[in-house]
Scaffold this motif. Sequence first.
Motif, PDB file in Angstrom:
ATOM      1  N   MET A 115       0.937  -1.198   0.042  1.00  0.00           N
ATOM      2  CA  MET A 115       0.070   0.222  -0.031  1.00  0.00           C
ATOM      3  C   MET A 115       0.940   1.134  -0.188  1.00  0.00           C
ATOM      4  O   MET A 115       0.555   2.262  -0.647  1.00  0.00           O
ATOM      5  CB  MET A 115      -1.066  -0.080   1.081  1.00  0.00           C
ATOM      6  N   LYS A 119       0.507   3.929  -2.725  1.00  0.00           N
ATOM      7  CA  LYS A 119       0.095   5.506  -2.463  1.00  0.00           C
ATOM      8  C   LYS A 119       1.336   6.410  -2.931  1.00  0.00           C
ATOM      9  O   LYS A 119       1.007   7.561  -3.396  1.00  0.00           O
ATOM     10  CB  LYS A 119       0.202   5.897  -0.852  1.00  0.00           C
ATOM     11  N   SER A 120       2.712   6.142  -2.984  1.00  0.00           N
ATOM     12  CA  SER A 120       3.703   6.709  -3.429  1.00  0.00           C
ATOM     13  C   SER A 120       3.537   7.142  -4.716  1.00  0.00           C
ATOM     14  O   SER A 120       4.036   8.037  -5.370  1.00  0.00           O
ATOM     15  CB  SER A 120       4.907   6.240  -3.144  1.00  0.00           C
ATOM     16  N   GLY A 126      -7.726   9.088  -2.977  1.00  0.00           N
ATOM     17  CA  GLY A 126      -8.006   8.870  -1.544  1.00  0.00           C
ATOM     18  C   GLY A 126      -9.376   7.846  -1.344  1.00  0.00           C
ATOM     19  O   GLY A 126      -9.055   6.927  -0.308  1.00  0.00           O
ATOM     20  N   ILE A 129      -8.177   4.368  -1.882  1.00  0.00           N
ATOM     21  CA  ILE A 129      -7.281   3.531  -0.863  1.00  0.00           C
ATOM     22  C   ILE A 129      -8.060   3.365   0.552  1.00  0.00           C
ATOM     23  O   ILE A 129      -7.934   2.349   0.976  1.00  0.00           O
ATOM     24  CB  ILE A 129      -6.330   4.914  -0.555  1.00  0.00           C
ATOM     25  N   LEU A 180      -2.051   4.108   7.422  1.00  0.00           N
ATOM     26  CA  LEU A 180      -2.106   3.955   6.061  1.00  0.00           C
ATOM     27  C   LEU A 180      -3.353   4.810   5.454  1.00  0.00           C
ATOM     28  O   LEU A 180      -3.757   5.238   4.310  1.00  0.00           O
ATOM     29  CB  LEU A 180      -2.491   2.679   5.350  1.00  0.00           C
ATOM     30  N   PRO A 182      -5.758   7.528   4.101  1.00  0.00           N
ATOM     31  CA  PRO A 182      -5.239   8.655   3.422  1.00  0.00           C
ATOM     32  C   PRO A 182      -5.703   9.984   4.242  1.00  0.00           C
ATOM     33  O   PRO A 182      -6.772  10.051   5.013  1.00  0.00           O
ATOM     34  CB  PRO A 182      -6.338   8.714   2.195  1.00  0.00           C
TER      35      PRO A 182
END
Length: 510
Positions: A115, A119-120, A126, A129, A180, A182
């Motif tokens: 994850m 995300k990177s 978001g 996620i 994690l 967002p």
Amino acid sequence: MTEDVEKGNLIYKLEVFFNSCILHGWRDSIITLQSTRGFGVWAEDLGITSRCIDAIASKVLAHPSKVSLSHSYSRRIRDDISCNGSESLIHNPTTKGWWAEDIAELGIDLYWRTMIAIKSGGKVPGNLIGDALRIYASRWLPNISKYMNIEKEIESDHELDSTRVITSKHKLLLESIVSLLPAEKGAVSSSFLLKLLKAVNIVKASSSTKMELARRVGIQLEDATVNDLLIPSLSYTNDTIYDVDVVRTILEQFMLQGQSPPTSPLRTRRNSERRGSRSAENADFEFQESRRSSSTSHSSKLKVAKLVDGYLQEIARDVKLPLSKFLAIADSVPDFARLEHDDLYRAIDTYLKGHPELNKSERKRLCRILDCKRLSVAVCMHAAQNEMLPLRVVVQVLFCEQARAATAGGHVNELPRNIKALLSAHNNPGKPTASFSTNATTAADDQWSVSGLKSPKSKVSTLKPKLGENKDLDENGEEKSSKAKTLCMLPNRPKRMFSRLCSINRTPSH
């Protein structure tokens, strides 16, 4: 097995197979990544773990049409279609968030690294996620509530040790999920955040994790429900049913976000004049946006006030809830956010019924948060007959109801028999009907409670302000306020009490 010995040796062949088959397929990459847990150190040294994670993240970030699901995975899809007649959404790469169900099978350590890589990339919104985290939590935390106070019920040391191991795994899982989350507001629902907060309380996760969840819930508290806020309290130092302290922290975080005032139109225009590049249309747009933000903040406070009053009705049933905590929650929202006090009155009534041991000073302290002018007619009728309320509140309710009827020019509704007794002094001002007792042996607090009215030692005169007068004399002798005229018609003792009530309830609007 290297190329130094012979070309096309085993290592080269394995590398080609790994790149072209394993890393190229979606499902094969996940299965291979899962298998590395049994050979963690070797897999890390050979770069197999990191390469699988990078391959999975690149496929999530790529266009769904370019993702190869692998042969075995495609065959499973065909089987599902033949059985169900239609393709499942979780197997359809063209569906947003199609990858969340598959990577939810990973352990928390590999899932966290995957994850972070996703995300990177900065391409996944978001909300997707957040949906992936919700799916993972429901996959690995389905029955976490069964661990509530389980340590007290377990007798053998072996079972206790195994339970603590499971609890520690859940702690790690929760803390990883929270890390994690967002940053965008609304990317994760308030309901999901509060479920995580309940789980944090059950497994006794770190205080930093708990505070982070409370902060995030406070940002979007208006979307929560009363049931979401009913977080069980499992602290050994707290006997209350629900964790009121964390809700108070959530409310503090909610109020902090609305403290920055919106930009004034004058200041906006001055700034636009100083910067020649900014047009008048942009300045007006910014002003409209600030007004919209301020309006949104105001409407959010109205929703939260309604939410808090509903929450108070639930926690008021807890016989071990201290008065100070009840009042702290009630005072956490601004006064203007409560357009009506009916729900607040119901919460106070529930608390009084569940805490009959409250003395009269505590009851008066509890009822100070209530504004009788914001009660509906039905609630006023109930409050006027509520024997657990202080007499001050009952008189205020009657006064406001009479004032409301007189202002509207309407007819006062028929009152119950015991309430008519409180209003009969105007018709018989000279009759010594139940007036406030002048006996020194009567306690002062009894004069402010309905039970004091029924005391055989008290002679209580009833009060009925004559508010229907339209033309009275004022201070110069020409007109007089109806309130002052009413006081002149009352016996001495009720006059003093009504003077105190009027001084307490006097507002700029009057």
